[in-house]
Scaffold this active site. Structure first.
Site, PDB file in Angstrom:
ATOM      1  N   CYS A  54       5.140   0.119   9.742  1.00 30.54           N
ATOM      2  CA  CYS A  54       4.494  -1.199   9.788  1.00 30.54           C
ATOM      3  C   CYS A  54       5.473  -2.282   9.390  1.00 30.54           C
ATOM      4  CB  CYS A  54       3.289  -1.211   8.857  1.00 30.54           C
ATOM      5  SG  CYS A  54       2.484  -2.822   8.740  1.00 30.54           S
ATOM      6  N   TYR A  86       0.324  -8.339  19.665  1.00 33.61           N
ATOM      7  CA  TYR A  86       0.128  -7.267  18.696  1.00 33.61           C
ATOM      8  C   TYR A  86      -0.944  -6.293  19.171  1.00 33.61           C
ATOM      9  CZ  TYR A  86      -0.989  -4.962  14.256  1.00 33.61           C
ATOM     10  OH  TYR A  86      -1.227  -4.037  13.274  1.00 33.61           O
ATOM     11  N   GLU A  98       7.423  -1.595  16.371  1.00 35.46           N
ATOM     12  CA  GLU A  98       7.379  -2.720  15.441  1.00 35.46           C
ATOM     13  C   GLU A  98       8.725  -2.759  14.722  1.00 35.46           C
ATOM     14  OE1 GLU A  98       4.087  -2.987  12.778  1.00 35.46           O
ATOM     15  OE2 GLU A  98       2.600  -2.465  14.309  1.00 35.46           O
ATOM     16  N   ASP A 133      -0.048   5.661   9.308  1.00 39.43           N
ATOM     17  CA  ASP A 133       0.069   4.842  10.512  1.00 39.43           C
ATOM     18  C   ASP A 133       0.626   5.706  11.640  1.00 39.43           C
ATOM     19  OD1 ASP A 133      -0.812   2.510   9.226  1.00 39.43           O
ATOM     20  OD2 ASP A 133       1.206   2.047   8.518  1.00 39.43           O
ATOM     21  N   TYR A 138       5.299   2.910  15.365  1.00 40.48           N
ATOM     22  CA  TYR A 138       5.703   3.218  13.992  1.00 40.48           C
ATOM     23  C   TYR A 138       6.899   4.174  13.939  1.00 40.48           C
ATOM     24  CZ  TYR A 138       1.102   1.216  13.133  1.00 40.48           C
ATOM     25  OH  TYR A 138      -0.001   0.381  13.110  1.00 40.48           O
ATOM     26  N   CYS A 201       0.847  -2.438   2.734  1.00 40.62           N
ATOM     27  CA  CYS A 201       2.198  -1.950   2.984  1.00 40.62           C
ATOM     28  C   CYS A 201       2.130  -0.430   3.033  1.00 40.62           C
ATOM     29  CB  CYS A 201       3.181  -2.395   1.903  1.00 40.62           C
ATOM     30  SG  CYS A 201       4.848  -1.727   2.139  1.00 40.62           S
ATOM     31  N   CYS A 210      20.400   7.620  -0.236  1.00 43.43           N
ATOM     32  CA  CYS A 210      21.311   7.680   0.915  1.00 43.43           C
ATOM     33  C   CYS A 210      22.742   7.523   0.425  1.00 43.43           C
ATOM     34  CB  CYS A 210      20.970   6.580   1.909  1.00 43.43           C
ATOM     35  SG  CYS A 210      22.011   6.573   3.374  1.00 43.43           S
TER      36      CYS A 210
END
Length: 219
Positions: A54, A86, A98, A133, A138, A201, A210
């Site tokens: 998202c 959207y 997105e 989602d 996504y 969120c 990472c």
């Protein structure tokens, strides 16, 4: 009719929605930086583009980096439908992801720092979803503007895969592609979590660091 049963497979150019010839309206200024969202951007700045779930939460990850970030904007990329809305993207019938467009100063923040934020801010092993989602919009993606960005993205993917494997996680599904055309999303989506601080969120990282440099790129 805006409906498609299978939202986890990308449509073909022939089956995608037709879209429209003109851009949809969007914000004029960035809600935080008070700069023109569509530019013009100062000389010497570079662009990066990422899809990591998202785009509300994804955009916040990048504007929060602060110094060196000139503009962030959310939009749609990687599909077939020109100037999608959207609602159209959410049907799965446009093929778009997105995404977040990041305009940054490489003298202040490196592309590698953006990549580190990308990898650590979501789970890149989930295919056409991010948490709850589900859908093609996504999917995890890095969209590169230069050969140097592509090389850095590929190297970071290989390194992060090693770290994920070491921690018992699966195979990265992130697509790394040349940057496609970017379509700005509607006004209310731009910097949504600045306007609605407690809004939704859905991002959640793996908790795995990472392993890559985060300093300023050499001039």
């Amino acid at each position: 009719m805006l409906f498609r049963k299978n939202k986890t497979s990308i449509p073909t150019a022939e089956t995608a929605l037709k879209g429209r010839g003109s851009p949809i309206p969007t914000a004029e200024e960035h809600d935080i930086f008070s700069r023109p969202l569509k530019g013009p951007y100062p000389a010497g700045l570079e662009m990066a583009m990422f899809g990591l779930g998202c785009f509300w939460g994804a955009e916040r990850k990048f504007w929060s980096l602060g110094n060196g970030i000139w503009i962030t904007a959310v939009g749609y990329a990687g599909g077939f439908t020109p100037n999608p809305t959207y609602q159209e993207v959410c049907t799965g019938q446009t093929g778009h992801n997105e995404v977040v467009l990041v305009v940054y100063d490489p003298e202040e923040i490196s592309y590698e720092r953006l990549l580190k934020t990308f990898w650590e801010s979501h789970d890149p092993t989930q295919g056409m979803r991010q948490g709850n989602d589900v859908g093609t919009q996504y999917r995890s993606g890095i969209y590169t503007f230069t050969e140097a960005q592509r090389a850095a993205a590929e190297a970071s993917k290989a390194d992060y895969q090693k770290a994920l494997t070491k921690n018992g996680l699966g195979k990265i599904t992130t697509e790394i592609l040349p940057a496609p055309e970017f379509f700005f999303a509607e006004d209310y989506h731009q910097q949504y979590l600045s306007k609605v601080p407690h809004g939704y969120c859905g991002l959640g990282g793996t908790g795995v660091s990472c392993p890559m440099p985060t300093g300023v790129a050499a001039a």
